[in-house]
Enzyme design. Structure first.
Site, PDB file in Angstrom:
ATOM      1  N   ALA A 107      35.717  36.628  37.029  1.00  0.00           N
ATOM      2  CA  ALA A 107      35.795  37.624  35.961  1.00  0.00           C
ATOM      3  C   ALA A 107      37.185  38.152  35.631  1.00  0.00           C
ATOM      4  O   ALA A 107      37.394  38.661  34.524  1.00  0.00           O
ATOM      5  CB  ALA A 107      34.885  38.800  36.293  1.00  0.00           C
ATOM      6  N   ALA A 108      38.144  38.096  36.563  1.00  0.00           N
ATOM      7  CA  ALA A 108      39.455  38.707  36.297  1.00  0.00           C
ATOM      8  C   ALA A 108      40.167  37.987  35.151  1.00  0.00           C
ATOM      9  O   ALA A 108      39.999  36.770  34.986  1.00  0.00           O
ATOM     10  CB  ALA A 108      40.313  38.666  37.565  1.00  0.00           C
ATOM     11  N   PRO A 109      40.923  38.730  34.346  1.00  0.00           N
ATOM     12  CA  PRO A 109      41.228  40.159  34.474  1.00  0.00           C
ATOM     13  C   PRO A 109      40.185  41.108  33.892  1.00  0.00           C
ATOM     14  O   PRO A 109      40.293  42.320  34.062  1.00  0.00           O
ATOM     15  CB  PRO A 109      42.552  40.299  33.709  1.00  0.00           C
ATOM     16  N   GLY A 110      39.173  40.588  33.178  1.00  0.00           N
ATOM     17  CA  GLY A 110      38.104  41.468  32.730  1.00  0.00           C
ATOM     18  C   GLY A 110      37.777  41.426  31.258  1.00  0.00           C
ATOM     19  O   GLY A 110      36.924  42.188  30.797  1.00  0.00           O
ATOM     20  N   LYS A 112      36.187  39.113  29.339  1.00  0.00           N
ATOM     21  CA  LYS A 112      34.798  38.735  29.071  1.00  0.00           C
ATOM     22  C   LYS A 112      33.824  39.712  29.721  1.00  0.00           C
ATOM     23  O   LYS A 112      32.712  39.932  29.218  1.00  0.00           O
ATOM     24  CB  LYS A 112      34.533  37.297  29.528  1.00  0.00           C
ATOM     25  N   GLU A 130      35.445  38.572  41.401  1.00  0.00           N
ATOM     26  CA  GLU A 130      36.700  37.818  41.418  1.00  0.00           C
ATOM     27  C   GLU A 130      37.053  37.512  42.869  1.00  0.00           C
ATOM     28  O   GLU A 130      37.044  38.417  43.717  1.00  0.00           O
ATOM     29  CB  GLU A 130      37.816  38.614  40.760  1.00  0.00           C
ATOM     30  N   ARG A 135      43.750  40.002  42.001  1.00  0.00           N
ATOM     31  CA  ARG A 135      43.135  39.928  40.681  1.00  0.00           C
ATOM     32  C   ARG A 135      41.861  40.775  40.601  1.00  0.00           C
ATOM     33  O   ARG A 135      41.535  41.324  39.550  1.00  0.00           O
ATOM     34  CB  ARG A 135      42.829  38.466  40.322  1.00  0.00           C
ATOM     35  N   ASP A 174      33.201  31.336  33.767  1.00  0.00           N
ATOM     36  CA  ASP A 174      34.453  31.046  33.073  1.00  0.00           C
ATOM     37  C   ASP A 174      35.384  30.456  34.133  1.00  0.00           C
ATOM     38  O   ASP A 174      36.248  31.138  34.665  1.00  0.00           O
ATOM     39  CB  ASP A 174      35.018  32.322  32.460  1.00  0.00           C
ATOM     40  N   CYS A 227      39.186  27.158  29.307  1.00  0.00           N
ATOM     41  CA  CYS A 227      40.250  27.270  28.304  1.00  0.00           C
ATOM     42  C   CYS A 227      41.061  25.973  28.308  1.00  0.00           C
ATOM     43  O   CYS A 227      42.288  25.985  28.357  1.00  0.00           O
ATOM     44  CB  CYS A 227      41.134  28.486  28.555  1.00  0.00           C
TER      45      CYS A 227
END
Length: 470
Positions: A107-110, A112, A130, A135, A174, A227
């Site tokens: 999840a980091a940095p947050g 989404k 995370e 992080r 992610d 990404c």
């Protein structure tokens, strides 16, 4: 930009020469700047901005202001987020209409996580995890500032979740990737790229997916995103999930004018690619899958408590309860369970209390619900988390509105002098009506209670003050 030759060859093969040439040209242009408004705190619209088509709360800015020196950024009124990644909102809005328990695994940095928490129906619980310690602290800070109380932040490896069993209705993965979609923003991503790294990434992604799959309920949603551009980490992994783990790939409602690219391989299932030469944003790949395989285990149970309560002075263990006057610091107190954990008063939504106890017994929890305050020996000192929470009942404390200069001094954790009319005791400090945190007013000065680790470290002050909103 000097792209690796292997990347050029592989991406040309995937996209075709014409699309790759357009992509290469787009990578030489400046990265778009976008933010997403926290509508639970404000309804501001940025000046001279353009809406992000797939996310009603998102806006492209005409330039990049000094966000560090904008008090509303620190108050959690908006999040600086790359526009392509806001597409997650489409998946959640289309398929999650009832309260759900969601895990954001990496999840980091947050970005989404804060988006998911805004889009999920009221009554949902978001667990944001995370694995990297530093992080995870950033993740916790950003979710505290966002302010929703139906959140937990954990610091665990994906494998730590496996034994928990089918707890989650939605899992967002992610996953760490080769970062090809970040080439325009991150020169290091270009330098570190290699075919070997791509191979390492897709194999690591599958390990992560195997670890977390038992935690998703049958019929639950997996949102898979990267990404990067290559097929191995994208379409090939989605095909592997569907085939090996047991899932169907779901379509999303999109508009042609968004110029989102579909599947670039021989596979026929729907996926969503954001390519910088077609959409205004960075590279993103996203697919939504529904789990069809059956769970092979039951949910875990709470482990017996292992930690002893923190000792007070003289070696005695203080027996503390959250008094009613502290409970009254939040709205809807009757919907929360209250506990004292390591001298801190915590409120957590009762609807998810059993899951909270389970995760707390098995995972490393950094933040959960609302930390109301800390027992300081004589009284309860209100927590910064309380000031940031959308559940905070602001009328419980006097409020002092600060000037911009006072606000920056406060955010630097410098001394702040308040007006003589401000009552003594704990005071909420605010800027443009938005709570920034607490101070303890003792008359001739105010003790600054802003978190030391969150302070603005720069002594610079921009000549033009950041003023994003009308």
């Amino acid at each position: 930009m000097n792209l690796p030759s292997d990347f050029v060859t592989r991406t040309c093969r995937l996209m075709g020469d014409a699309d790759f040439s357009a992509l290469e040209e787009a990578l030489e242009k400046e990265t778009p700047v976008s933010i997403r408004i926290n509508q639970d705190k404000c309804t501001f619209v940025p000046v001279d901005s353009t809406p992000v088509p797939w996310c009603p709360e998102g806006y492209y800015l005409s330039g990049r202001p000094a966000f560090t020196f904008d008090p509303l950024f620190h108050a959690g009124c908006y999040y600086v987020q790359e526009a392509s990644s806001m597409f997650l909102a489409q998946a959640l809005r289309q398929y999650v209409q009832e309260p759900a328990v969601m895990l954001d695994l990496c999840a980091a940095p947050g970005g989404k996580s804060t988006l998911a928490r805004s889009v999920l129906p009221e009554g949902s619980l978001l667990v944001a995890n995370e694995v990297m310690r530093n992080r995870s602290q950033v993740l916790a800070e950003n979710l505290v500032k966002w302010g929703n109380p139906e959140v937990m932040v954990t610091n665990n490896d994906p494998a730590d979740f496996t034994e928990l069993g089918p707890l989650f209705d939605v899992v967002l993965t992610d996953v760490p990737c080769s970062g090809e979609g970040m080439f325009r923003k991150d020169e290091v991503a270009v330098q570190e790229w290699s075919i070997a790294n791509v191979d390492t990434c897709w194999q690591r992604q599958r390990r992560i997916l195997r670890d977390i799959w038992p935690c998703l309920k049958t019929g639950g949603l997996l949102v898979y995103s990267t990404c990067t551009y290559n097929r191995e980490e994208n379409e090939d992994n989605v095909a592997w999930i569907a085939r090996e783990l047991g899932a169907e790939v779901l379509p999303l409602e999109v508009k042609p004018e968004w110029h989102i690219t579909g599947n670039l391989t021989e596979h026929t299932f729907p996926v969503y690619r954001f390519l910088p030469h077609k959409t205004t944003g960075e590279g993103l790949f996203l697919a939504v899958l529904r789990k069809t395989s059956e769970e092979d285990r039951e949910c875990a149970r709470v482990k017996p408590a292992g930690k002893s309560p923190k000792k007070g002075k003289g070696g005695k263990t203080p027996v503390l309860q959250v008094p009613r006057e502290v409970q009254a610091w939040i709205h809807g107190a009757e919907g929360y369970g209250f506990s004292v954990e390591e001298m801190e008063a915590v409120a957590f939504p009762m609807a998810h209390k059993p899951l909270y106890e389970l995760l707390k017994s098995r995972l490393k929890v950094l933040h959960a619900g609302v930390t109301l305050g800390e027992w300081k020996g004589k009284d309860w000192q209100p927590s910064h988390t309380l000031a940031m929470s959308t559940a905070f009942r602001k009328e419980a404390f006097p409020t002092a509105e600060l000037t911009y200069e006072q606000t920056v001094a406060y955010l630097r954790k410098e001394a702040v002098t308040l007006s003589p009319e401000v009552p003594k005791g704990y005071v909420v400090l605010a800027y443009r009506g938005q709570a920034l945190g607490f101070a303890k007013n003792i008359g001739n000065r105010a003790n600054n209670l802003y978190p030391q680790e969150w302070r603005i470290r720069s002594g610079y002050l921009p000549e033009i003050l950041p003023d994003l909103f009308v």
